[in-house]
Write an enzyme that holds these catalytic residues in place. Structure first.
Site, PDB file in Angstrom:
ATOM      1  N   LYS A   1      52.257  -5.846  24.998  1.00 18.84           N
ATOM      2  CA  LYS A   1      53.169  -5.510  23.899  1.00 18.84           C
ATOM      3  C   LYS A   1      52.762  -4.158  23.325  1.00 18.84           C
ATOM      4  CE  LYS A   1      54.904  -7.655  19.582  1.00 18.84           C
ATOM      5  NZ  LYS A   1      54.814  -8.868  18.743  1.00 18.84           N
TER       6      LYS A   1
ATOM      7  N   SER B   1      58.935 -11.356  17.729  1.00 17.55           N
ATOM      8  CA  SER B   1      59.070  -9.932  17.977  1.00 17.55           C
ATOM      9  C   SER B   1      58.625  -9.492  19.369  1.00 17.55           C
ATOM     10  CB  SER B   1      58.255  -9.167  16.931  1.00 17.55           C
ATOM     11  OG  SER B   1      56.868  -9.489  17.050  1.00 17.55           O
TER      12      SER B   1
ATOM     13  N   SER C   1      55.904 -15.023  16.735  1.00 16.84           N
ATOM     14  CA  SER C   1      56.380 -13.974  17.636  1.00 16.84           C
ATOM     15  C   SER C   1      55.972 -14.123  19.089  1.00 16.84           C
ATOM     16  CB  SER C   1      55.929 -12.599  17.123  1.00 16.84           C
ATOM     17  OG  SER C   1      56.637 -12.255  15.961  1.00 16.84           O
TER      18      SER C   1
END
EC number: 6.3.5.7
Length: 493
Positions: free
Chosen positions: A78, A158, A182
């Site tokens: 990420k 997210s 997330s």
């Protein structure tokens, strides 16, 4: 033979050890898949040259019998894990061209174990979002499609890019971060195993901060065993993080396939009553309860009285911490700087932050600044912290009677892109079932447990006691075995 990029991480390790294929071949298979599915917008920075160099080293190590745990395994990270010499943006215009000069502890741990990085994945800006629609690089598209409906769906957020990369066979595993759900919510939306360890198990050093008392690195994989392998590599004490726990990393792989007979599983069914939970999700919850009963567990009805306030508490505490953390982005030392002639320092701050932050991030900074103001501190922030303690106490009380707790990971299946975009409150409720465990800092996982009537994946969440990742994986492995007749694979991949 199965396409190399479709192998689980554990099977990839086995194949590399048996010399059935090389790491270079494995990495190239993933690179081809990434290029084939660019339209999903899962990656924002590709590091293919670096990955192929790492694969060459891995092949040499296998030839010399010097292979490490993750030798030659292609993973994605990420884009909030700082990677030395590689752009790290948190998918915000304010950091769009930022190149760190140091490595995050979690990515370093994976590199030390032989992992090779394919690239950095898309995400909601500064990890603020539940649908991966707030990124400055545009939204991510879920690899899954509903039956007889070709509409693009959100991958969850997210960590949507990481979820899409693993679900679409563009990485063997992918790092995410989980502040309020997330990792677990996107895992549910994309048919993956998404694990958030106990707060402090993984170092936060080198992770771009959102809410420091909640942020924790997590992992996406296609099997529970793969999660155990990755967690063993990621976790461990780090003196560079003041919240890092001095706790021995357990042998998590031995949890896979272990018997859950006589384990007590807590089920807070009252938390689903009157909520926005969809009928398909409720059915999956009931089916999973039956599956675990048949495996020999004892199902115990429990209550978590304060968990229903979790979303309200989270959206006071997290924005408050974010408003403080994000004050460092001012255009002075790094990141975006907006300049014009005869500009004062205050004007430079104002214009830089106005241009650099997106709407959702601005909204949360404003909320956070408001609840921390002297007139609101007692009424909002301090009260939220008190209720957070009550939520944690609920779990402590429950864990005197049970070993783990069973909850859905999300109240719905993946929804269409843009469907909930204009109503932040509806969007925030996506984290209804994930936030309570985050507030208490507990280990938890989302594991695929069923399909909706429209053929979309649904995830079951298992929550454990602090530092008890072992039992969480044990229950997750049992659920995984019980639904192995279901193919959790998007069509066309």
């Amino acid at each position: 033979m199965t396409e190399l990029n479709k192998l689980t991480l554990a099977d990839s390790i086995k194949g590399l050890k048996n010399k059935d294929f090389t790491s270079t071949e494995l990495v190239n298979a993933h690179i081809q898949q990434i290029e084939k599915h660019k339209n999903l917008n899962a990656y924002v920075t590709k590091t293919f040259d670096l990955a192929l160099k790492g694969a060459q080293i891995a092949d040499q190590n296998y030839a010399q019998n010097k292979a490490r745990t993750l030798e030659g395994i292609p993973f994605a990270a990420k884009d909030l894990f700082c990677t030395k010499g590689i752009r790290t943006t948190a998918c915000s215009n304010i950091l769009k061209n930022f190149i760190p000069n140091y490595e995050s502890s979690v990515t370093q741990n994976i590199f030390n174990n032989g992992g090779v990085m394919l690239g950095k994945t898309n995400m909601d800006e500064f990890a603020m979002g539940a649908a991966n629609i707030t990124s400055c690089f545009g939204n991510v598209i879920n690899p899954w499609k509903a039956n007889n409906d070709n509409s693009d769906l959100v991958p969850g957020g997210s960590s949507g890019g990481s979820a899409a990369s693993v679900s679409g066979f563009m990485a063997s595993a992918a790092l995410g971060s989980d502040t309020g759900g997330s990792v677990r919510q996107p895992a549910s939306f994309t048919g993956l195993v998404g694990f958030k360890p106990t707060y402090g198990r993984c170092s936060r050093y080198g992770m771009v901060s959102f809410a420091s008392s909640l942020d924790q690195a997590g992992i996406f994989t296609r099997s529970v065993l793969d999660s155990a392998i990755m967690l063993e590599a990621m976790m461990g004490f780090d003196e560079k993080d003041s919240t890092s726990l001095k706790a021995e990393v357990p042998q998590l792989q031995s949890a896979i396939g272990s018997s859950v007979k006589n384990m007590k599983i807590g089920v807070p069914l009252s938390l689903g009553e009157g909520s926005i939970i969809e009928p398909d999700v409720m059915k999956m919850w009931q089916d999973t309860i039956e599956l675990l009963k048949n495996a020999g567990t004892e199902i115990v009805d429990i209550t978590l009285p304060y968990a229903k306030y979790g979303v309200a508490v989270y959206y006071v505490i997290a924005p408050a911490e974010a408003s403080s953390n994000l004050s460092r982005y001012d255009g002075v030392r790094y990141g975006l700087r907006v300049e014009r002639e005869n500009m004062t320092l205050d004007e430079m701050y104002e214009m830089t932050r106005s241009a650099g932050f997106g709407e959702e991030v601005k909204r949360r900074i404003m909320i956070g600044t408001y609840v921390l103001s002297s007139s609101c501190m007692d009424a909002y922030y301090l009260k939220a912290q008190k209720v957070r303690s009550l939520v944690a106490n609920d779990f402590n009380n429950a864990f005197t009677k049970v070993d783990t707790i069973l909850l859905p990971a999300a109240p719905s299946e993946a929804f269409k892109i843009g469907e909930k975009q204009n109503d932040p409150t509806i969007m925030y409720l996506n984290d209804l079932f994930t936030i309570p465990a985050s507030l208490a800092g507990l280990p938890c996982v989302s594991v695929p447990a069923g399909l909706s009537a429209r053929g979309l994946p649904l995830g079951m969440q298992i929550i454990g006691k602090q530092l008890d990742e072992y039992n969480v994986l044990k229950v997750a492995s049992t659920i995984e075995s019980g639904v192995k007749h279901i193919k959790f694979e998007p069509k066309g991949f």
